[in-house]
Design an enzyme around this catalytic site. Structure first.
Site, PDB file in Angstrom:
ATOM      1  N   LYS A 113       0.824  -1.218   0.000  1.00  0.00           N
ATOM      2  CA  LYS A 113       0.000   0.000   0.000  1.00  0.00           C
ATOM      3  C   LYS A 113       0.851   1.257   0.000  1.00  0.00           C
ATOM      4  O   LYS A 113       0.448   2.273  -0.571  1.00  0.00           O
ATOM      5  CB  LYS A 113      -0.957   0.012   1.198  1.00  0.00           C
ATOM      6  CG  LYS A 113      -2.126  -0.936   1.007  1.00  0.00           C
ATOM      7  CD  LYS A 113      -3.351  -0.528   1.802  1.00  0.00           C
ATOM      8  CE  LYS A 113      -4.503  -1.460   1.500  1.00  0.00           C
ATOM      9  NZ  LYS A 113      -5.613  -1.325   2.454  1.00  0.00           N
ATOM     10  N   LYS A 195      -6.223 -12.248  -8.033  1.00  0.00           N
ATOM     11  CA  LYS A 195      -7.506 -12.299  -7.357  1.00  0.00           C
ATOM     12  C   LYS A 195      -8.429 -11.197  -7.887  1.00  0.00           C
ATOM     13  O   LYS A 195      -7.967 -10.078  -8.129  1.00  0.00           O
ATOM     14  CB  LYS A 195      -7.222 -12.050  -5.867  1.00  0.00           C
ATOM     15  CG  LYS A 195      -8.147 -12.739  -4.930  1.00  0.00           C
ATOM     16  CD  LYS A 195      -7.595 -12.655  -3.516  1.00  0.00           C
ATOM     17  CE  LYS A 195      -8.719 -12.521  -2.526  1.00  0.00           C
ATOM     18  NZ  LYS A 195      -8.287 -12.593  -1.139  1.00  0.00           N
ATOM     19  N   LYS A 198     -11.531  -5.044  -6.402  1.00  0.00           N
ATOM     20  CA  LYS A 198     -12.281  -3.854  -6.775  1.00  0.00           C
ATOM     21  C   LYS A 198     -11.363  -2.779  -7.325  1.00  0.00           C
ATOM     22  O   LYS A 198     -11.802  -1.847  -7.964  1.00  0.00           O
ATOM     23  CB  LYS A 198     -13.131  -3.333  -5.619  1.00  0.00           C
ATOM     24  CG  LYS A 198     -12.397  -3.146  -4.319  1.00  0.00           C
ATOM     25  CD  LYS A 198     -13.385  -2.939  -3.162  1.00  0.00           C
ATOM     26  CE  LYS A 198     -12.676  -3.135  -1.840  1.00  0.00           C
ATOM     27  NZ  LYS A 198     -13.589  -3.297  -0.724  1.00  0.00           N
TER      28      LYS A 198
END
Ligand code: TRP
Length: 330
Positions: A113, A195, A198
């Site tokens: 992140k 995976k 979103k």
């Protein structure tokens, strides 16, 4: 025998997709009868990335409506907002003081992140795992169902709980990660090696739970496959087809062998239509219920207020014990 305690949460960020539905929500629903479940909406965690305040609020309603539409029952499970139970922020702070910088810098989610949001590497992003440890330990959870990506955080939670217990005596139950089953992992339709997410930037990669039947059909028809034209499960060489087979298998409860037989001698066209139809049929009641709930915010408010009351009873006991042990007057 007392039921084991489950705690899990999803960050309040945006619309949910098919991966959440199959990998997370359906599992949450399955566990309701067997376990004493606490399902949280992690809106404090969502602050680690800059958000529009209106959207953050709205996302809480969307996530709660998704929980209920997927089949979570507020009379069986405790469904609550992290922000409504102030013990989360308090225990999070206490645990910050028992977590080492070195431990936090090893967290892969933090590394990912901070690479992604290089302009906003805030302290909250860094201490995210201690807040999450607090979420789990407040409820003396036995099991934490999550994706593989959160396993490291649950392991850190165990270390923190053990560290605290060693210093002050038995205080926290040591929780175990409960990782999603193989097959419950839905991959992207355009990039079946990662995976479904979103935040995917590929168009048609992600099926949102609020997509219309037409959108679902279109996305599945465009899904990446391969050129051999045989519906056969082979994750390594045929990741696209294998992903569609897994989705189809989970929804229809068919095995991979059964699916191979069903589509033997047919091209991918028929198979894709069957997969899309299965998804559409599965999500239709979800979408109807979701829309109904979103039109009735006061009902959702009733649910979260009731959940907060139940959650607070447990969380306040744990925090009281912690404060007494470490010498904090309340
Ligand atoms: N970190 C989790 C995620 O990103 C969300 C979360 C917050 C959570 N607190 C939790 C998950 C406690 C399990 C237990 O998905």
């Amino acid at each position: 025998m007392e039921k084991k305690v489950i705690l899990s949460g999803i960050q309040a960020t945006g619309d949910l997709h098919l991966g959440h539905y199959i990998g997370v929500l359906k599992r949450f629903v399955e566990m309701q009868d067997e376990f004493d479940c606490y399902y949280m909406i992690a809106n404090l965690h969502a602050l680690t990335v800059r958000r529009d305040p209106k959207e953050l609020k709205e996302n809480v309603y969307k996530l709660l409506a998704s929980y209920i539409a997927a089949g979570l029952d507020p009379d069986k499970s405790t469904i609550f907002l992290q922000s409504q139970v102030h013990e989360h922020a308090e225990l999070g702070w206490v645990l910050d003081c028992y977590t080492y910088m070195g431990e936090l810098s090893r967290m892969t989610q933090y590394k990912d992140k901070s690479a992604k949001h290089a302009d906003n590497i805030n302290a909250g992003l860094f201490t995210y795992p201690s807040l999450m440890a607090g979420d789990i330990l407040l409820y003396q959870a036995d099991l934490v169902p999550t994706g593989e990506d959160q396993k490291q955080h649950v392991e850190l939670t165990r270390d923190l709980a053990e560290r605290f217990n060693k210093l002050y005596g038995e205080t926290f139950k040591i929780p175990k990660p409960f990782i999603e089953k193989v097959g419950a992992r839905v991959m992207g339709l355009q990039d079946p090696t990662s995976k479904m997410s979103k935040s995917s930037t590929l168009p048609n990669d992600t099926i949102l739970l609020i997509d219309t039947p037409e959108e679902i059909m279109k996305k599945v028809k465009k899904a990446v496959t391969d050129s051999d034209g045989i519906v056969k499960y082979d994750e390594e060489n045929k990741p696209g087809i294998s992903n569609l087979m897994e989705i189809y298998g989970i929804i229809t409860s068919k095995t991979m062998d059964e699916i191979e037989n069903e589509f033997e001698g047919q091209g991918y066209g028929n198979f894709k239509v069957a997969v899309a139809d299965a998804i559409i049929k599965e999500l239709e009641p979800f979408r109807n219920k979701y829309n109904e709930l979103m039109a009735n915010p006061s009902y959702l408010e009733e649910i979260y207020n009731k959940g907060a009351k139940k959650a607070s009873e447990v969380a306040s006991k744990t925090l009281k014990d912690v404060y007494e042990k470490i010498g904090i007057i309340r």
